[in-house]
Scaffold this active site. Sequence first.
Site, PDB file in Angstrom:
ATOM      1  N   ARG A  10      32.670  51.112  36.613  1.00 18.94           N
ATOM      2  CA  ARG A  10      32.584  50.329  38.101  1.00 18.94           C
ATOM      3  C   ARG A  10      32.791  51.528  39.149  1.00 18.94           C
ATOM      4  NH1 ARG A  10      37.098  45.862  38.447  1.00 18.94           N
ATOM      5  NH2 ARG A  10      37.697  46.689  40.277  1.00 18.94           N
TER       6      ARG A  10
ATOM      7  N   ARG B  48      43.172  52.046  46.473  1.00 19.62           N
ATOM      8  CA  ARG B  48      43.316  50.547  46.179  1.00 19.62           C
ATOM      9  C   ARG B  48      45.068  50.329  45.827  1.00 19.62           C
ATOM     10  NH1 ARG B  48      39.446  50.616  41.127  1.00 19.62           N
ATOM     11  NH2 ARG B  48      40.710  48.817  40.551  1.00 19.62           N
TER      12      ARG B  48
ATOM     13  N   ARG C  52      45.186  37.913  47.893  1.00 18.99           N
ATOM     14  CA  ARG C  52      45.765  39.401  48.193  1.00 18.99           C
ATOM     15  C   ARG C  52      46.589  39.685  49.435  1.00 18.99           C
ATOM     16  NH1 ARG C  52      42.524  43.622  44.786  1.00 18.99           N
ATOM     17  NH2 ARG C  52      41.503  42.138  43.595  1.00 18.99           N
TER      18      ARG C  52
ATOM     19  N   LYS D 205      44.507  41.793  34.720  1.00 19.53           N
ATOM     20  CA  LYS D 205      44.299  40.799  35.048  1.00 19.53           C
ATOM     21  C   LYS D 205      43.105  40.054  34.431  1.00 19.53           C
ATOM     22  CE  LYS D 205      44.135  41.677  39.523  1.00 19.53           C
ATOM     23  NZ  LYS D 205      44.385  43.111  39.329  1.00 19.53           N
TER      24      LYS D 205
ATOM     25  N   ARG E 181      38.405  52.649  32.101  1.00 17.44           N
ATOM     26  CA  ARG E 181      37.505  51.076  31.938  1.00 17.44           C
ATOM     27  C   ARG E 181      36.099  51.458  31.884  1.00 17.44           C
ATOM     28  NH1 ARG E 181      39.347  46.501  35.989  1.00 17.44           N
ATOM     29  NH2 ARG E 181      39.187  48.211  37.288  1.00 17.44           N
TER      30      ARG E 181
HETATM   31  P1  AP5 Z   1      41.547  44.880  33.523  1.00 15.30           P
HETATM   32  O1  AP5 Z   1      42.021  43.676  32.741  1.00 15.30           O
HETATM   33  O2  AP5 Z   1      40.213  45.228  34.035  1.00 15.30           O
HETATM   34  O3  AP5 Z   1      42.442  45.125  34.857  1.00 15.30           O
HETATM   35  P2  AP5 Z   1      42.602  44.109  36.102  1.00 15.30           P
HETATM   36  O4  AP5 Z   1      44.042  43.881  36.554  1.00 15.30           O
HETATM   37  O5  AP5 Z   1      41.537  42.996  36.207  1.00 15.30           O
HETATM   38  O6  AP5 Z   1      42.115  45.408  37.398  1.00 15.30           O
HETATM   39  P3  AP5 Z   1      40.873  45.448  38.274  1.00 15.30           P
HETATM   40  O7  AP5 Z   1      40.718  46.850  38.679  1.00 15.30           O
HETATM   41  O8  AP5 Z   1      39.815  44.443  38.153  1.00 15.30           O
HETATM   42  O9  AP5 Z   1      41.775  44.863  39.597  1.00 15.30           O
HETATM   43  P4  AP5 Z   1      41.492  45.039  41.141  1.00 15.30           P
HETATM   44  O10 AP5 Z   1      42.255  44.067  41.594  1.00 15.30           O
HETATM   45  O11 AP5 Z   1      41.612  46.245  41.545  1.00 15.30           O
HETATM   46  O12 AP5 Z   1      39.936  44.713  41.377  1.00 15.30           O
HETATM   47  P5  AP5 Z   1      38.988  43.455  41.831  1.00 15.30           P
HETATM   48  O13 AP5 Z   1      37.834  43.567  40.701  1.00 15.30           O
HETATM   49  O14 AP5 Z   1      40.007  42.120  41.417  1.00 15.30           O
HETATM   50  O15 AP5 Z   1      41.983  46.322  32.883  1.00 15.30           O
HETATM   51  C1  AP5 Z   1      41.797  47.523  33.227  1.00 15.30           C
HETATM   52  C2  AP5 Z   1      41.706  48.508  32.135  1.00 15.30           C
HETATM   53  O16 AP5 Z   1      42.976  48.564  31.495  1.00 15.30           O
HETATM   54  C3  AP5 Z   1      40.567  47.880  31.198  1.00 15.30           C
HETATM   55  O17 AP5 Z   1      39.975  49.352  30.750  1.00 15.30           O
HETATM   56  C4  AP5 Z   1      41.581  47.463  30.132  1.00 15.30           C
HETATM   57  O18 AP5 Z   1      40.735  47.589  28.726  1.00 15.30           O
HETATM   58  C5  AP5 Z   1      42.789  48.105  30.063  1.00 15.30           C
HETATM   59  N1  AP5 Z   1      44.049  47.274  29.517  1.00 15.30           N
HETATM   60  C6  AP5 Z   1      44.222  45.937  30.138  1.00 15.30           C
HETATM   61  N2  AP5 Z   1      45.268  45.468  29.592  1.00 15.30           N
HETATM   62  C7  AP5 Z   1      45.697  46.694  28.875  1.00 15.30           C
HETATM   63  C8  AP5 Z   1      46.909  46.737  28.245  1.00 15.30           C
HETATM   64  N3  AP5 Z   1      47.870  46.042  28.044  1.00 15.30           N
HETATM   65  N4  AP5 Z   1      47.468  48.056  27.648  1.00 15.30           N
HETATM   66  C9  AP5 Z   1      46.336  49.129  27.966  1.00 15.30           C
HETATM   67  N5  AP5 Z   1      45.219  49.088  28.604  1.00 15.30           N
HETATM   68  C10 AP5 Z   1      44.852  47.759  29.011  1.00 15.30           C
HETATM   69  O19 AP5 Z   1      38.704  43.809  43.143  1.00 15.30           O
HETATM   70  C11 AP5 Z   1      38.012  44.786  43.385  1.00 15.30           C
HETATM   71  C12 AP5 Z   1      37.570  44.841  44.918  1.00 15.30           C
HETATM   72  O20 AP5 Z   1      37.105  43.841  45.493  1.00 15.30           O
HETATM   73  C13 AP5 Z   1      38.952  45.056  45.633  1.00 15.30           C
HETATM   74  O21 AP5 Z   1      39.149  46.584  45.899  1.00 15.30           O
HETATM   75  C14 AP5 Z   1      38.368  44.702  47.174  1.00 15.30           C
HETATM   76  O22 AP5 Z   1      37.674  45.546  47.721  1.00 15.30           O
HETATM   77  C15 AP5 Z   1      37.599  43.428  46.563  1.00 15.30           C
HETATM   78  N6  AP5 Z   1      38.420  42.184  46.570  1.00 15.30           N
HETATM   79  C16 AP5 Z   1      38.496  41.390  45.458  1.00 15.30           C
HETATM   80  N7  AP5 Z   1      39.393  40.394  45.650  1.00 15.30           N
HETATM   81  C17 AP5 Z   1      39.524  40.461  47.018  1.00 15.30           C
HETATM   82  C18 AP5 Z   1      40.568  39.470  47.842  1.00 15.30           C
HETATM   83  N8  AP5 Z   1      41.283  38.573  47.386  1.00 15.30           N
HETATM   84  N9  AP5 Z   1      40.834  39.972  49.078  1.00 15.30           N
HETATM   85  C19 AP5 Z   1      39.756  41.040  49.745  1.00 15.30           C
HETATM   86  N10 AP5 Z   1      39.386  41.672  48.873  1.00 15.30           N
HETATM   87  C20 AP5 Z   1      39.008  41.245  47.681  1.00 15.30           C
HETATM   88 MG    MG Z   2      39.799  42.576  37.340  1.00 18.06          MG
END
Ligand code: AP5
Ligand code: MG
Length: 217
Positions: free
Chosen positions: A160, A171, A88, A13, A127
């Site tokens: 992270r 997660r 979410r 994402k 990552r």
């Molecule tokens: P990346 O693009 O970083 O993936 P992402 O989908 O952004 O993954 P996140 O881990 O950021 O999602 P998340 O939803 O768990 O975390 P968030 O920060 O939102 O890519 C991942 C890796 O893969 C990278 O190394 C990249 O290079 C590689 N990659 C990408 N595309 C690729 C491809 N096509 N092929 C191969 N490799 C690839 O949330 C974190 C925490 O915050 C949550 O756990 C929660 O505690 C809190 N939180 C956030 N939002 C909310 C909400 N709405 N409600 C409640 N709590 C929340």
């Molecule tokens: Mg992300």
Amino acid sequence: MQLLMMGPPGAGKGTQAAKLVKKFSIPQISTGDMFRAAVKEGTELGKAAKACMDAGKLVPDEVTIGIVRERLAKDDCKNGFILDGFPRTVEQADALKKILAELGMKLTQVLNIHVPAEDLIERAVGRRICKNCGATYHVKFHPTKVAGTCDDCGGELYQRGDDNEATMKKRLSVYEASTRPLIDYYKGAGIYTEIDGRQAIDKVTEDLVSVLSSVKD
Ligand code: AP5
Ligand code: MG
Ligand code: ZN
């Protein structure tokens, strides 16, 4: 364009949102990034969010909805935005609908990046992120030219705190229970598209842009 980028943890994402920001000049709104910034600043919000994030749990809906409401009301969202990682839960999705209605907006498109669960742990654990500019890399799938150093700005890379196998398993189970139901929630609205996130990063971007080129603003 009012876009919603969906997908499980590690689906890509953030990687894809960053590319669409450049292409369409609209801001990315990542609740995860906002919480991490608050943790770094040591604010009350950061303290509350940190415990949830470290445990792989969701931050409570009322907190999350509040920060998104404030963010969407800012001027830079008037021409569109890319929501990344919000909503979410069904409660967050209902709240988003209300917030957008109050602002006289609605979602243009929901883009769901599909990646099977078995690939996601490897993506998260490998990552690496630039401390300076936030660019995202992967030790295997998107390595930097010089190990540990950002290609874009020369900044130092970090990992992270929630990108370990145990927290990632949590997660993923939270995603299955609370977030996956949103697929059906948005499918019914006729603005939902699924993208194959197993493809190379640039091919995923190409597919997203192709969907968006046929979408009416
Ligand atoms: P990346 O693009 O970083 O993936 P992402 O989908 O952004 O993954 P996140 O881990 O950021 O999602 P998340 O939803 O768990 O975390 P968030 O920060 O939102 O890519 C991942 C890796 O893969 C990278 O190394 C990249 O290079 C590689 N990659 C990408 N595309 C690729 C491809 N096509 N092929 C191969 N490799 C690839 O949330 C974190 C925490 O915050 C949550 O756990 C929660 O505690 C809190 N939180 C956030 N939002 C909310 C909400 N709405 N409600 C409640 N709590 C929340
Ligand atoms: Mg992300
Ligand atoms: Zn950098």
